[in-house]
Design a protein around this motif. Structure first.
Motif, PDB file in Angstrom:
ATOM      1  N   ARG B  91     -22.864 -12.821  -3.748  1.00 11.63           N
ATOM      2  CA  ARG B  91     -22.232 -13.585  -4.826  1.00 11.63           C
ATOM      3  C   ARG B  91     -22.037 -15.030  -4.343  1.00 11.63           C
ATOM      4  O   ARG B  91     -21.920 -15.285  -3.143  1.00 11.63           O
ATOM      5  CB  ARG B  91     -20.950 -12.942  -5.301  1.00 11.63           C
ATOM      6  CG  ARG B  91     -19.884 -12.761  -4.270  1.00 11.63           C
ATOM      7  CD  ARG B  91     -18.649 -12.061  -4.846  1.00 11.63           C
ATOM      8  NE  ARG B  91     -18.852 -10.637  -5.035  1.00 11.63           N
ATOM      9  CZ  ARG B  91     -18.499  -9.967  -6.145  1.00 11.63           C
ATOM     10  NH1 ARG B  91     -17.928 -10.581  -7.147  1.00 11.63           N
ATOM     11  NH2 ARG B  91     -18.710  -8.678  -6.228  1.00 11.63           N
ATOM     12  N   PRO B  92     -22.012 -15.987  -5.296  1.00 11.08           N
ATOM     13  CA  PRO B  92     -22.074 -17.401  -4.897  1.00 11.08           C
ATOM     14  C   PRO B  92     -21.066 -17.842  -3.830  1.00 11.08           C
ATOM     15  O   PRO B  92     -21.469 -18.566  -2.916  1.00 11.08           O
ATOM     16  CB  PRO B  92     -21.914 -18.147  -6.222  1.00 11.08           C
ATOM     17  CG  PRO B  92     -22.521 -17.219  -7.236  1.00 11.08           C
ATOM     18  CD  PRO B  92     -22.137 -15.838  -6.762  1.00 11.08           C
ATOM     19  N   SER B 125     -27.125 -18.838 -10.642  1.00  8.61           N
ATOM     20  CA  SER B 125     -25.981 -19.702 -10.303  1.00  8.61           C
ATOM     21  C   SER B 125     -26.498 -21.098  -9.966  1.00  8.61           C
ATOM     22  O   SER B 125     -27.617 -21.251  -9.480  1.00  8.61           O
ATOM     23  CB  SER B 125     -25.209 -19.113  -9.123  1.00  8.61           C
ATOM     24  OG  SER B 125     -25.499 -19.808  -7.937  1.00  8.61           O
ATOM     25  N   PRO B 126     -25.669 -22.133 -10.219  1.00  2.00           N
ATOM     26  CA  PRO B 126     -26.100 -23.516  -9.927  1.00  2.00           C
ATOM     27  C   PRO B 126     -26.449 -23.687  -8.452  1.00  2.00           C
ATOM     28  O   PRO B 126     -27.212 -24.570  -8.075  1.00  2.00           O
ATOM     29  CB  PRO B 126     -24.867 -24.362 -10.270  1.00  2.00           C
ATOM     30  CG  PRO B 126     -23.928 -23.479 -11.001  1.00  2.00           C
ATOM     31  CD  PRO B 126     -24.318 -22.065 -10.764  1.00  2.00           C
ATOM     32  N   LEU B 127     -25.902 -22.805  -7.644  1.00  2.00           N
ATOM     33  CA  LEU B 127     -26.168 -22.852  -6.207  1.00  2.00           C
ATOM     34  C   LEU B 127     -27.673 -22.774  -5.959  1.00  2.00           C
ATOM     35  O   LEU B 127     -28.216 -23.478  -5.103  1.00  2.00           O
ATOM     36  CB  LEU B 127     -25.456 -21.656  -5.582  1.00  2.00           C
ATOM     37  CG  LEU B 127     -25.175 -21.650  -4.105  1.00  2.00           C
ATOM     38  CD1 LEU B 127     -24.559 -22.942  -3.639  1.00  2.00           C
ATOM     39  CD2 LEU B 127     -24.262 -20.484  -3.769  1.00  2.00           C
ATOM     40  N   LEU B 128     -28.358 -21.925  -6.713  1.00  2.00           N
ATOM     41  CA  LEU B 128     -29.806 -21.829  -6.563  1.00  2.00           C
ATOM     42  C   LEU B 128     -30.530 -22.684  -7.587  1.00  2.00           C
ATOM     43  O   LEU B 128     -31.429 -23.447  -7.250  1.00  2.00           O
ATOM     44  CB  LEU B 128     -30.268 -20.374  -6.710  1.00  2.00           C
ATOM     45  CG  LEU B 128     -29.837 -19.423  -5.599  1.00  2.00           C
ATOM     46  CD1 LEU B 128     -30.502 -18.077  -5.771  1.00  2.00           C
ATOM     47  CD2 LEU B 128     -30.164 -19.995  -4.224  1.00  2.00           C
ATOM     48  N   GLY B 131     -30.012 -26.548  -7.132  1.00  2.00           N
ATOM     49  CA  GLY B 131     -30.255 -27.110  -5.800  1.00  2.00           C
ATOM     50  C   GLY B 131     -29.003 -27.321  -4.965  1.00  2.00           C
ATOM     51  O   GLY B 131     -29.042 -27.985  -3.936  1.00  2.00           O
ATOM     52  N   GLU B 132     -27.889 -26.741  -5.403  1.00  2.00           N
ATOM     53  CA  GLU B 132     -26.654 -26.932  -4.638  1.00  2.00           C
ATOM     54  C   GLU B 132     -26.753 -26.286  -3.256  1.00  2.00           C
ATOM     55  O   GLU B 132     -25.979 -26.613  -2.350  1.00  2.00           O
ATOM     56  CB  GLU B 132     -25.480 -26.331  -5.439  1.00  2.00           C
ATOM     57  CG  GLU B 132     -24.122 -26.819  -5.036  1.00  2.00           C
ATOM     58  CD  GLU B 132     -23.045 -25.769  -5.268  1.00  2.00           C
ATOM     59  OE1 GLU B 132     -22.351 -25.445  -4.292  1.00  2.00           O
ATOM     60  OE2 GLU B 132     -22.905 -25.267  -6.404  1.00  2.00           O
ATOM     61  N   TRP B 133     -27.718 -25.370  -3.076  1.00  2.00           N
ATOM     62  CA  TRP B 133     -27.891 -24.724  -1.773  1.00  2.00           C
ATOM     63  C   TRP B 133     -28.111 -25.755  -0.678  1.00  2.00           C
ATOM     64  O   TRP B 133     -27.655 -25.603   0.440  1.00  2.00           O
ATOM     65  CB  TRP B 133     -29.059 -23.725  -1.808  1.00  2.00           C
ATOM     66  CG  TRP B 133     -30.376 -24.317  -2.212  1.00  2.00           C
ATOM     67  CD1 TRP B 133     -30.873 -24.418  -3.492  1.00  2.00           C
ATOM     68  CD2 TRP B 133     -31.354 -24.917  -1.362  1.00  2.00           C
ATOM     69  NE1 TRP B 133     -32.094 -25.041  -3.486  1.00  2.00           N
ATOM     70  CE2 TRP B 133     -32.419 -25.353  -2.189  1.00  2.00           C
ATOM     71  CE3 TRP B 133     -31.447 -25.120   0.009  1.00  2.00           C
ATOM     72  CZ2 TRP B 133     -33.549 -25.987  -1.685  1.00  2.00           C
ATOM     73  CZ3 TRP B 133     -32.575 -25.753   0.521  1.00  2.00           C
ATOM     74  CH2 TRP B 133     -33.615 -26.186  -0.322  1.00  2.00           C
ATOM     75  N   ARG B 134     -28.795 -26.860  -1.051  1.00  2.00           N
ATOM     76  CA  ARG B 134     -29.121 -27.870  -0.039  1.00  2.00           C
ATOM     77  C   ARG B 134     -27.846 -28.590   0.435  1.00  2.00           C
ATOM     78  O   ARG B 134     -27.683 -28.853   1.617  1.00  2.00           O
ATOM     79  CB  ARG B 134     -30.103 -28.873  -0.676  1.00  2.00           C
ATOM     80  CG  ARG B 134     -30.892 -29.673   0.313  1.00  2.00           C
ATOM     81  CD  ARG B 134     -32.098 -30.291  -0.373  1.00  2.00           C
ATOM     82  NE  ARG B 134     -32.872 -31.076   0.553  1.00  2.00           N
ATOM     83  CZ  ARG B 134     -32.558 -32.309   0.944  1.00  2.00           C
ATOM     84  NH1 ARG B 134     -31.486 -32.889   0.456  1.00  2.00           N
ATOM     85  NH2 ARG B 134     -33.317 -32.947   1.813  1.00  2.00           N
TER      86      ARG B 134
END
Lengths: 255, 255
Positions: B91-92, B125-128, B131-134
């Motif tokens: 989960r995020p 999720s915005p995380l993926l 691009g928030e993962w970066r």
């Protein structure tokens, strides 16, 4: 919550467990587990055995809820005693995370103390002053599925600890380790593998030099954790994991 | 932020670094470091060398801020390549923590994939998707004071990964390990110590049996982490710490 924890005092005379109306665990049973009458839950008595509990009726948040408990599984055998963390009091969010980790890391005791780099105000956070530290430990027990509550002690000043209760709070004969940046030996160089230990983990930014000197004078050996800068809780996890492996490998198996 | 990271594209023709008005790093310089003209900051170029930067003028949040950069220190020597995490998409909030950990754990690549126990919605999720993962990886680099950005890949379904790109994404000849509850060998039994590895870490609740079977068929060896139930990010940290120690001990020093 992998384990529903209860205190012995919450058991009725016939051994049944009664969760009070509005209880956090009751809310979890209702909203996360969505359990009903007859469902079985993994439970454990604080500092006691683990077992199973069966819901006697459909739970409701506004009513006390009774469970029939069978304490059939003893707690995992106690680890060798003598796993103590001496920790410069971190800011409250980090302390919360570390307290939740304590049962997962099988710590026997956490001794919180001051440092030149510790804000005095942290000692007045509700986490310490209102006993919230205990709730955080319990969250950690629920996660790790264990029942033994680590002990928490607070000594406001490091020099007060070193000149006072140190020997009583640390494992007798245990190795005293001081993770600290510098050209020190790493965990791989620790022979024989210590079975009892105390880790003196400093604040973000590290112990100041006079604190390092005082700890060394009291038998703490500086230890390198490698080139990367780790957050306190990550450094702690890394070190405990490596000490556990070193012990699993047994001195006889190495060199 | 133990290291101010910049991209090569943020350097002016003469090598100076210009942080745009309102930039997160500029805010950090102002509000946390409280730095002024002439102050030196620890900096690093993304995937490049580290060094120092001197503020050319007193910073203000509403104005671009220029720093004179000296890239005098090479990045720490690259670790032996071949440290790959194959992770059932958590989960995020947990993914955020794991991405921040990736540089501290010196991971070369993180491959995110699905599992029967992974909610499909997590992939949106915005995380993926945004691009928030970066950003999370960069927070981790800043913490660990390293500049090399781990690679992140997403493969929606595990079977698609296993029957497709697996060989290209995993270290050639690396040991494939599958932490999983059960009577499996522990890290102490791994001989020789693997220098390259891929860890297949399941979701909370674990991989389902058909997934375990498919991973085993593709060369993953089940591995026990001990009796306590750990959160995914804690299990990951424990395992990497122990693999690092095993390698530091060198096969020749053991058995």
């Amino acid at each position: 919550m992998n384990l529903l924890l209860y205190r012995g005092a919450e058991q009725l005379a016939d051994g049944r467990l009664e969760l009070p109306a509005g209880d956090r665990r009751l809310r979890h049973i209702l909203e996360i587990l969505k359990a009903r009458a007859g469902d079985r839950l993994r439970v454990g008595r604080l500092n006691g055995p683990r077992g199973w509990a069966v819901l006697e009726e459909d739970p409701e948040l506004e009513r006390p809820c009774r469970l029939r408990v069978t304490e059939d599984e003893p707690d995992p055998p106690p680890s060798a005693p003598g796993r103590v963390l001496l920790l410069a009091l971190p800011r409250p969010p980090a302390l919360r995370r570390i307290l939740q980790l304590a049962p997962q890391l099988d710590l026997e005791r956490v001794v919180l103390t001051g440092s030149a780099r510790v804000e005095k105000s942290y000692f007045h956070s509700p986490l310490l002053s209102a006993g919230e530290w205990r709730e955080q430990l319990i969250l950690g027990l629920e996660q790790a599925q264990v029942t033994r509550l680590p002990e928490v002690r607070v000594v406001l000043r490091l020099h007060e600890l070193l000149s006072g209760d140190l020997e009583a709070l640390l494992p007798a004969g245990g190795r005293r380790l001081l993770p600290h940046p510098g050209p020190w030996p790493g965990v791989a160089e620790l022979t024989p593998a210590p079975t009892a230990w105390c880790l003196a983990v400093g604040p973000e930014g590290g112990w100041v030099e006079s604190e390092v000197a005082a700890l060394v004078q009291h038998g703490f050996e500086p230890l390198s954790l490698g080139p990367r800068i780790l957050k306190v809780e990550n450094a702690l996890q890394r070190l405990v994991a490596q000490l556990d492996l070193l012990q699993a490998l047994q001195p006889g198996d190495r060199a």
